[in-house]
Design a protein around this motif. Structure first.
Motif, mmCIF file in Angstrom:
data_model
loop_
_atom_site.group_PDB
_atom_site.id
_atom_site.type_symbol
_atom_site.label_atom_id
_atom_site.label_comp_id
_atom_site.label_asym_id
_atom_site.label_seq_id
_atom_site.Cartn_x
_atom_site.Cartn_y
_atom_site.Cartn_z
ATOM 1 N N VAL A 72 0.996 -0.822 -0.142
ATOM 2 C CA VAL A 72 0.790 -0.121 0.328
ATOM 3 C C VAL A 72 0.978 1.204 0.183
ATOM 4 C CG1 VAL A 72 -1.440 1.218 1.584
ATOM 5 C CG2 VAL A 72 -2.365 -0.955 0.848
ATOM 6 N N VAL A 73 0.707 2.213 -0.823
ATOM 7 C CA VAL A 73 1.197 3.602 -1.103
ATOM 8 C C VAL A 73 0.373 4.376 -0.520
ATOM 9 C CG1 VAL A 73 2.914 5.040 -2.775
ATOM 10 C CG2 VAL A 73 2.742 2.280 -2.791
ATOM 11 N N LEU A 74 0.474 5.072 -0.263
ATOM 12 C CA LEU A 74 -0.275 6.288 -0.194
ATOM 13 C C LEU A 74 -0.569 7.160 -1.091
ATOM 14 C CD1 LEU A 74 -2.270 8.323 2.095
ATOM 15 C CD2 LEU A 74 0.187 9.434 2.507
ATOM 16 N N HIS A 75 -1.331 7.743 -1.671
ATOM 17 C CA HIS A 75 -1.809 8.549 -3.412
ATOM 18 C C HIS A 75 -2.434 9.973 -3.128
ATOM 19 C CE1 HIS A 75 -1.247 8.642 -7.283
ATOM 20 N NE2 HIS A 75 -2.799 8.205 -7.671
ATOM 21 N N GLY A 76 -1.370 11.097 -2.469
ATOM 22 C CA GLY A 76 -2.396 12.554 -2.383
ATOM 23 C C GLY A 76 -2.858 12.002 -0.889
ATOM 24 N N TYR A 77 -4.208 12.693 -0.808
ATOM 25 C CA TYR A 77 -5.270 12.230 -0.290
ATOM 26 C C TYR A 77 -6.892 12.702 -0.962
ATOM 27 C CZ TYR A 77 -7.807 12.042 4.570
ATOM 28 O OH TYR A 77 -9.116 11.770 5.184
ATOM 29 N N TYR A 78 -6.559 13.416 -1.145
ATOM 30 C CA TYR A 78 -8.096 14.016 -2.199
ATOM 31 C C TYR A 78 -7.631 13.677 -3.687
ATOM 32 C CZ TYR A 78 -10.158 16.395 1.807
ATOM 33 O OH TYR A 78 -10.598 16.860 3.945
ATOM 34 N N HIS A 79 -6.614 13.428 -4.005
ATOM 35 C CA HIS A 79 -6.305 13.125 -5.718
ATOM 36 C C HIS A 79 -7.628 14.756 -5.965
ATOM 37 C CE1 HIS A 79 -5.516 11.421 -9.330
ATOM 38 N NE2 HIS A 79 -4.231 10.285 -8.260
ATOM 39 N N LEU A 80 -7.334 16.084 -5.880
ATOM 40 C CA LEU A 80 -8.589 16.196 -6.258
ATOM 41 C C LEU A 80 -7.287 17.666 -6.128
ATOM 42 C CD1 LEU A 80 -10.958 16.863 -8.061
ATOM 43 C CD2 LEU A 80 -11.929 16.805 -5.661
ATOM 44 N N ARG A 81 -7.847 18.917 -7.175
ATOM 45 C CA ARG A 81 -7.183 19.509 -6.509
ATOM 46 C C ARG A 81 -8.204 21.014 -7.610
ATOM 47 N NH1 ARG A 81 -4.922 24.300 -10.336
ATOM 48 N NH2 ARG A 81 -2.805 25.091 -8.813
#
Length: 249
Positions: A72-81
Motif C-alpha cells: 500500500v502506497v499513500l496517493h495524495g489525500y483527495y486526489h483533487l486540486r
C-alpha cells in the motif's frame, strides 16, 4: 556497490472504494500474467466521496493484499486540486494534463503536512503503514516533497524517477503509462509505450503505471498484459518498497 537485479514494478493508481471492483479484475489479470505483487496507490478520500477510514471491508481487503506480498502506497489525500488563479503554464499542467487532479503540485508545506498526518493516522488506525508516498499525476512540488520527507516517508516517484527520500538518491526509470481520455491519446499511448519499453530494455528497473480506466479499453488492456508477460521473461516482479531495499543494498 552491487548493481540491483533487473526488476519490474507494476503499480495500480487511484485505488479506493470507488475503483474497488475494477481493481479486483486488474489484480486477477495481472496475477494470471505472472505479477505476484504490485504497489497499490491508495487515495484516502477519493474526490471527497470515499473515505477509506470509514470502510472496514475495504481496509480488510488491503491488509489481506499486503499479507500476500502487495504494498500500500499513500496517493495524495483527495486526489483533487480545485481550480486556482495561476499562471498559464500551471493551468496547462493542472487542468489539462491532469484534469484537475494534481493535488500536491502547489500545496504549501504546512497544507501538505496536515493532509499527510491525517492520512497516516487514519491508515494506522486500520492496520496500514505505507512507507512510500506518490503524488497524484506524479506532480509533487518542492514544499510538498519536504513535508513528505518530514512525515517519515521513505520514497516517492515521479514520472521519470524513483527517489529515496532518506538518501536523496534518484534512479532514472520512466514509467510506462497510458492516457485513455480520448481516442487520439489511446493511439499515441499504444505506440509510445511499445517504443519506451524497447528503450528501457537494459534499465535495472522497469515501471508500469496503471489506472482503473485503462481496463475499459481492450487494446490497452491487451498491450499491458502482453508487455507484462514479455518483461517477466527477464525480470522479477517486486513492489516499490522492494526496490527501495534492493537499491540500498
Amino acid at each position: 556497490m552491487q548493481t540491483p537485479r533487473q526488476s519490474l514494478v507494476v503499480s495500480i493508481h487511484d485505488v479506493s472504494p470507488l475503483t474497488q471492483a475494477v481493481v479486483h479484475t486488474m489484480l486477477a489479470d495481472l496475477a494470471d500474467a505472472g505479477v505476484s505483487r504490485t504497489s497499490l496507490l491508495v487515495v484516502p478520500d477519493h474526490h471527497k466521496k470515499a473515505p477509506v477510514a470509514h470502510d472496514a471491508s475495504f481496509c480488510r481487503e488491503l491488509r489481506n493484499l499486503v499479507s500476500c506480498g502487495h504494498e500500500v502506497v499513500l496517493h495524495g489525500y483527495y486526489h483533487l486540486r480545485p481550480p486556482k488563479q495561476t499562471t498559464l503554464l500551471k493551468s496547462l499542467i493542472t487542468e489539462h494534463y491532469t484534469a484537475g487532479e494534481g493535488e500536491f503540485f502547489d500545496l504549501s508545506q504546512e497544507e501538505a503536512a496536515e493532509r499527510l498526518a491525517k492520512a497516516k493516522r487514519e491508515f494506522a488506525e486500520n492496520g496500514l503503514h505505507p512507507v512510500g508516498f506518490i503524488a497524484p499525476a506524479w506532480l509533487l512540488g518542492a514544499e510538498a516533497e519536504a513535508a513528505v520527507k518530514d512525515a517519515g516517508f521513505q520514497y516517492t516517484t515521479r514520472l521519470q524517477t524513483f527517489k529515496d527520500l532518506a538518501t536523496g538518491r534518484e534512479d532514472l526509470s520512466q514509467s510506462l503509462v497510458w492516457s485513455v481520455r480520448a481516442a487520439w491519446r489511446r493511439i499515441i499511448s499504444l505506440g509510445w509505450n511499445a517504443y519506451l519499453l524497447n528503450r528501457l530494455g537494459e534499465n535495472p528497473l522497469v515501471r508500469i503505471g496503471l489506472h482503473p480506466p485503462d481496463w475499459s479499453h481492450p487494446a490497452i488492456r491487451r498491450q499491458v498484459l502482453r508487455i507484462v508477460r514479455a518483461t517477466l521473461a527477464a525480470r522479477e516482479p517486486i513492489t516499490y518498497e522492494g526496490w527501495l531495499h534492493r537499491a540500498r543494498v
